[in-house]
Design a protein around this motif. Structure first.
Motif, PDB file in Angstrom:
ATOM      1  N   SER A 207     -78.159 -17.915  15.221  1.00 33.11           N
ATOM      2  CA  SER A 207     -77.492 -17.835  13.913  1.00 33.11           C
ATOM      3  C   SER A 207     -77.387 -19.153  13.151  1.00 33.11           C
ATOM      4  N   GLY A 208     -77.040 -19.002  11.872  1.00 32.38           N
ATOM      5  CA  GLY A 208     -77.027 -20.102  10.915  1.00 32.38           C
ATOM      6  C   GLY A 208     -76.179 -21.295  11.328  1.00 32.38           C
ATOM      7  N   MET A 209     -75.091 -21.027  12.004  1.00 34.28           N
ATOM      8  CA  MET A 209     -74.232 -22.136  12.374  1.00 34.28           C
ATOM      9  C   MET A 209     -74.956 -23.135  13.292  1.00 34.28           C
TER      10      MET A 209
ATOM     11  N   GLY B  53     -76.281 -11.436   5.647  1.00 33.92           N
ATOM     12  CA  GLY B  53     -76.127 -12.816   6.118  1.00 33.92           C
ATOM     13  C   GLY B  53     -77.186 -13.730   5.524  1.00 33.92           C
ATOM     14  N   SER B  54     -76.785 -14.969   5.287  1.00 32.44           N
ATOM     15  CA  SER B  54     -77.665 -15.915   4.592  1.00 32.44           C
ATOM     16  C   SER B  54     -78.986 -16.158   5.315  1.00 32.44           C
ATOM     17  N   LEU B  55     -78.953 -16.132   6.629  1.00 32.34           N
ATOM     18  CA  LEU B  55     -80.177 -16.437   7.371  1.00 32.34           C
ATOM     19  C   LEU B  55     -81.249 -15.382   7.103  1.00 32.34           C
ATOM     20  N   VAL B  56     -80.903 -14.131   7.291  1.00 37.04           N
ATOM     21  CA  VAL B  56     -81.901 -13.067   7.089  1.00 37.04           C
ATOM     22  C   VAL B  56     -82.237 -12.919   5.605  1.00 37.04           C
ATOM     23  N   GLU B  57     -81.281 -13.287   4.764  1.00 32.35           N
ATOM     24  CA  GLU B  57     -81.513 -13.149   3.331  1.00 32.35           C
ATOM     25  C   GLU B  57     -82.409 -14.269   2.787  1.00 32.35           C
ATOM     26  N   HIS B  58     -82.196 -15.484   3.280  1.00 33.39           N
ATOM     27  CA  HIS B  58     -82.878 -16.630   2.663  1.00 33.39           C
ATOM     28  C   HIS B  58     -83.966 -17.286   3.493  1.00 33.39           C
ATOM     29  N   TYR B  59     -83.945 -17.112   4.798  1.00 31.42           N
ATOM     30  CA  TYR B  59     -84.990 -17.778   5.575  1.00 31.42           C
ATOM     31  C   TYR B  59     -86.307 -17.061   5.312  1.00 31.42           C
TER      32      TYR B  59
ATOM     33  N   GLY C 245     -65.837 -14.666   6.637  1.00 36.44           N
ATOM     34  CA  GLY C 245     -67.021 -14.847   7.494  1.00 36.44           C
ATOM     35  C   GLY C 245     -66.757 -16.042   8.368  1.00 36.44           C
ATOM     36  N   GLY C 246     -67.761 -16.900   8.519  1.00 40.46           N
ATOM     37  CA  GLY C 246     -67.520 -18.088   9.303  1.00 40.46           C
ATOM     38  C   GLY C 246     -67.522 -19.312   8.412  1.00 40.46           C
ATOM     39  N   THR C 247     -68.120 -19.155   7.236  1.00 37.16           N
ATOM     40  CA  THR C 247     -68.336 -20.281   6.347  1.00 37.16           C
ATOM     41  C   THR C 247     -67.581 -20.086   5.042  1.00 37.16           C
ATOM     42  N   ASN C 248     -67.625 -18.848   4.544  1.00 39.98           N
ATOM     43  CA  ASN C 248     -67.048 -18.564   3.231  1.00 39.98           C
ATOM     44  C   ASN C 248     -65.976 -17.497   3.310  1.00 39.98           C
ATOM     45  N   PHE C 249     -65.127 -17.504   2.273  1.00 41.03           N
ATOM     46  CA  PHE C 249     -64.178 -16.407   2.092  1.00 41.03           C
ATOM     47  C   PHE C 249     -64.547 -15.746   0.776  1.00 41.03           C
ATOM     48  N   ARG C 250     -64.832 -14.456   0.821  1.00 42.40           N
ATOM     49  CA  ARG C 250     -65.207 -13.737  -0.385  1.00 42.40           C
ATOM     50  C   ARG C 250     -64.092 -12.784  -0.766  1.00 42.40           C
ATOM     51  N   VAL C 251     -63.830 -12.706  -2.066  1.00 41.27           N
ATOM     52  CA  VAL C 251     -62.866 -11.737  -2.566  1.00 41.27           C
ATOM     53  C   VAL C 251     -63.612 -10.874  -3.565  1.00 41.27           C
TER      54      VAL C 251
HETATM   55  P1  ADP Z   1     -70.700 -15.906   6.523  1.00 38.33           P
HETATM   56  O1  ADP Z   1     -71.238 -16.009   7.902  1.00 38.33           O
HETATM   57  O2  ADP Z   1     -69.522 -16.773   6.278  1.00 38.33           O
HETATM   58  O3  ADP Z   1     -70.480 -14.505   6.094  1.00 38.33           O
HETATM   59  P2  ADP Z   1     -73.321 -16.410   5.317  1.00 38.33           P
HETATM   60  O4  ADP Z   1     -73.877 -15.097   5.640  1.00 38.33           O
HETATM   61  O5  ADP Z   1     -73.572 -16.935   3.941  1.00 38.33           O
HETATM   62  O6  ADP Z   1     -71.774 -16.570   5.531  1.00 38.33           O
HETATM   63  O7  ADP Z   1     -73.950 -17.447   6.350  1.00 38.33           O
HETATM   64  C1  ADP Z   1     -73.687 -18.792   6.290  1.00 38.33           C
HETATM   65  C2  ADP Z   1     -74.621 -19.496   7.261  1.00 38.33           C
HETATM   66  O8  ADP Z   1     -75.959 -19.391   6.781  1.00 38.33           O
HETATM   67  C3  ADP Z   1     -74.335 -20.978   7.422  1.00 38.33           C
HETATM   68  O9  ADP Z   1     -74.407 -21.275   8.806  1.00 38.33           O
HETATM   69  C4  ADP Z   1     -75.469 -21.664   6.693  1.00 38.33           C
HETATM   70  O10 ADP Z   1     -75.885 -22.825   7.381  1.00 38.33           O
HETATM   71  C5  ADP Z   1     -76.579 -20.660   6.719  1.00 38.33           C
HETATM   72  N1  ADP Z   1     -77.381 -20.703   5.501  1.00 38.33           N
HETATM   73  C6  ADP Z   1     -76.958 -20.876   4.228  1.00 38.33           C
HETATM   74  N2  ADP Z   1     -77.990 -20.899   3.365  1.00 38.33           N
HETATM   75  C7  ADP Z   1     -79.105 -20.721   4.117  1.00 38.33           C
HETATM   76  C8  ADP Z   1     -80.510 -20.668   3.827  1.00 38.33           C
HETATM   77  N3  ADP Z   1     -80.978 -20.817   2.600  1.00 38.33           N
HETATM   78  N4  ADP Z   1     -81.354 -20.464   4.857  1.00 38.33           N
HETATM   79  C9  ADP Z   1     -80.901 -20.339   6.119  1.00 38.33           C
HETATM   80  N5  ADP Z   1     -79.612 -20.396   6.469  1.00 38.33           N
HETATM   81  C10 ADP Z   1     -78.722 -20.591   5.486  1.00 38.33           C
END
Ligand code: ADP
Ligand code: MG
Length: 534
Positions: free
Chosen positions: A305-307, A442-448, A68-74
């Protein structure tokens, strides 16, 4: 009071009205058509050569990795063939220095190493057996190919796809910058490093995360027409959707099967409206863009996006801190603070560092509904080193954070609605009353908090969607969808190795798929989260 007034002014700048949303959709549709007609448009509209989506009956054990942009998942994925799957996975943060490494080799060697660690931990027996076989064979090629894991490589950066497991990097995004890798085949880069470690793994398919998400959603939630869109709201944002071949006007280099009359298109919508014809543009958006390695590019992504959201918040907060008329995160004496101590910000606070504020802080702010905002105030202390923030400070911080989150969700609705309208599914008489399925990850749609609810609110206000349309649009989280999607494509790729070299692989898969009961209850819990998210 000055703080409250000033906060309102800041918040007001993040307003993105229903009218703005509608204008955005019209422009998005226009830029989509442009991208279908020619190269070099804002929306790249990259053909993926995937001409059908799965239906839930696919089976087998596969590996998948996701950069992704932040993590590497295996992960390894057992597809059960009844819309369910079992997934084992590990996740590591990508070291910042590797994102800007001198050579591609440094990054890909790290990725291969993570694959080795995963295999040793979760498939130890298979791994040991492979090593034994290697030792007893006279030639390294002597071991059986069937014992090699087929791996789907989810690579979430713009790629020119040249075949099912071949694609060259067009450009880096999301803060990565390894010039040496641009123009190279990313599958070959990974395979080379895997081979150096002698791992029983073959990179069988190259998958964009959006396409993976679309595949995964179609596998686990098969409807009358399959999912129409896979969308990512993580570090970056992007979407892939099912388009009619008749609308794809630009020439296609590779071969493909045209029997379905459709093809999955990777929009690369992060670059929507780089010209800023309709995108909002606050002073903080401008500051942020200028401080990135790619100014003027990925302008939609930089607002969604989250970044970027944490950084937009940081810049807006810093401006408010600089305002001499406003007492923000500071007070004259402790009596004005309900925590009875003086507010102050540590010099080393992440608020003073570029990219210092993670977008997860916005989620904490939005989620805190306690009357005293005590959770957010603790977060401000522990995470941002703002000591003894007052209730008013926290309220101001929360208001700005929520305004940025809300604007991002409403902008997300622009892309989603435009694609729904582009596919014509809402007005297709054959689909009357049927749900229109969309997979998101993605973390944003999942956690925000309430991100999807805010998307729906905007969708209802869009001409051509409205209340009724919004009801039919079913946006479901495809958790780890990119992993499952990559496995699905690796499955078809493995099948293709034996047969032809055609780039149309999903159609093959469908021909082989056995009919099973699609209403079967999911066996494994990964899917219960999906269901719960509905
Ligand atoms: P990737 O883009 O690597 O696949 P993610 O879907 O986990 O990874 O997205 C990571 C991004 O989400 C980072 O920019 C991070 O700042 C943001 N993020 C992580 N946790 C949260 C959260 N609880 N709420 C909103 N944004 C988050
Ligand atoms: Mg991702």
């Amino acid at each position: 009071m000055a703080l409250e007034t000033q906060t309102k002014t800041v918040v007001g700048q993040f307003d993105y009205s229903d009218e703005d949303v509608n204008k955005g959709v019209t422009e998005f549709l226009r830029q989509m058509s442009e991208g279908l007609e020619k190269d070099g448009a804002s929306l790249s509209q990259i053909p993926t050569y995937v001409t059908a989506v799965p239906n839930g009956t696919e089976k087998g054990l596969y590996m998948a990795v996701d950069l992704g942009g932040t993590n590497f998942r295996v992960c390894s994925i057992q597809l059960n063939g009844d819309t369910t799957f079992r997934l084992t996975y590990t996740k590591v943060a990508i070291p910042k220095e590797l994102m800007v490494a001198k050579t591609a080799e440094e990054l890909f060697a790290f990725l291969a190493k993570q694959i080795e660690i995963f295999l040793r931990t979760h498939h130890g027996e298979h791994f040991e057996a492979h090593i034994r076989r290697r030792m007893t064979m006279s030639s390294p090629e002597g071991f059986k190919d069937e014992n090699v894991f087929r791996l789907g490589f989810t690579f979430s950066f713009p790629v020119q796809q040249l075949g099912i497991n071949k694609g060259t990097l067009i450009r880096w995004t999301k803060g990565f910058d390894i010039p040496d890798a641009v123009g190279k085949d990313v599958c070959a880069l990974l395979q080379t490093e895997i081979d150096k470690l002698h791992l029983p793994v073959k990179v069988a398919a190259l998958v964009n995360d959006t396409v993976g998400t679309l595949m995964a959603r179609s596998y686990s939630s098969p409807g009358k027409s399959g999912a129409i869109l896979g969308a990512i709201f993580g570090t970056g944002t992007n979407g892939a959707y099912v388009e009619k071949l008749s609308k794809l006007k630009k020439p296609l280099a590779g071969e493909y099967d045209n029997s379905t009359g459709e093809m999955v298109i990777n929009t690369e919508w992060g670059s929507f409206d780089n010209q800023l014809k309709v995108l909002p543009n606050t002073p903080w958006d401008i500051q942020l863009d200028q401080a990135t390695p790619n100014p003027g590019i990925q302008m939609y992504e930089k607002r969604v996006s989250g970044m970027y959201l944490g950084e937009i918040l940081r810049l807006a907060v810093i401006d408010l801190l600089k305002n001499p008329d406003v007492a923000f995160f500071r007070d004259e004496n402790s009596s004005s603070n309900d925590w009875r101590s003086t507010t102050n910000i540590a010099e080393h606070s992440p608020l003073f560092k570029q990219w210092g504020v993670d977008t997860s802080v916005l989620s904490v702010a939005a989620a805190d509904t306690t009357p005293e905002l005590s959770i957010l105030r603790q977060e401000l202390e522990s995470n941002l080193h703002v000591y003894a923030p007052s209730l008013e400070d926290a309220q101001a911080f929360k208001a700005i954070a929520c305004a940025i989150g809300r604007r991002a969700a409403r902008l997300s609705a622009v892309a989603i609605a435009a694609i729904v309208l582009q596919t014509g599914k809402l007005t297709d008489p054959e689909l009357e009353g049927e749900p229109i399925d969309i997979g998101v990850d993605g973390s944003l749609v999942e956690h925000y908090p309430y991100f999807r609810d805010m998307i729906y609110e905007a969708l209802r206000a869009i001409k051509g969607v409205g209340e009724e349309g919004a009801k039919r649009i079913r946006i479901g989280i495809a958790k780890d969808g990119s992993g499952v999607g990559a496995a699905l494509i690796a499955l078809v790729a493995a099948g293709m190795e034996k047969t032809t070299s055609t780039t149309d692989f999903i159609t093959d898969l469908r021909l082989n798929a056995k009919k099973t009961d699609l209403t079967a209850v999911p066996e494994h819990s990964e899917l219960s989260e999906l269901a719960a998210a509905e």
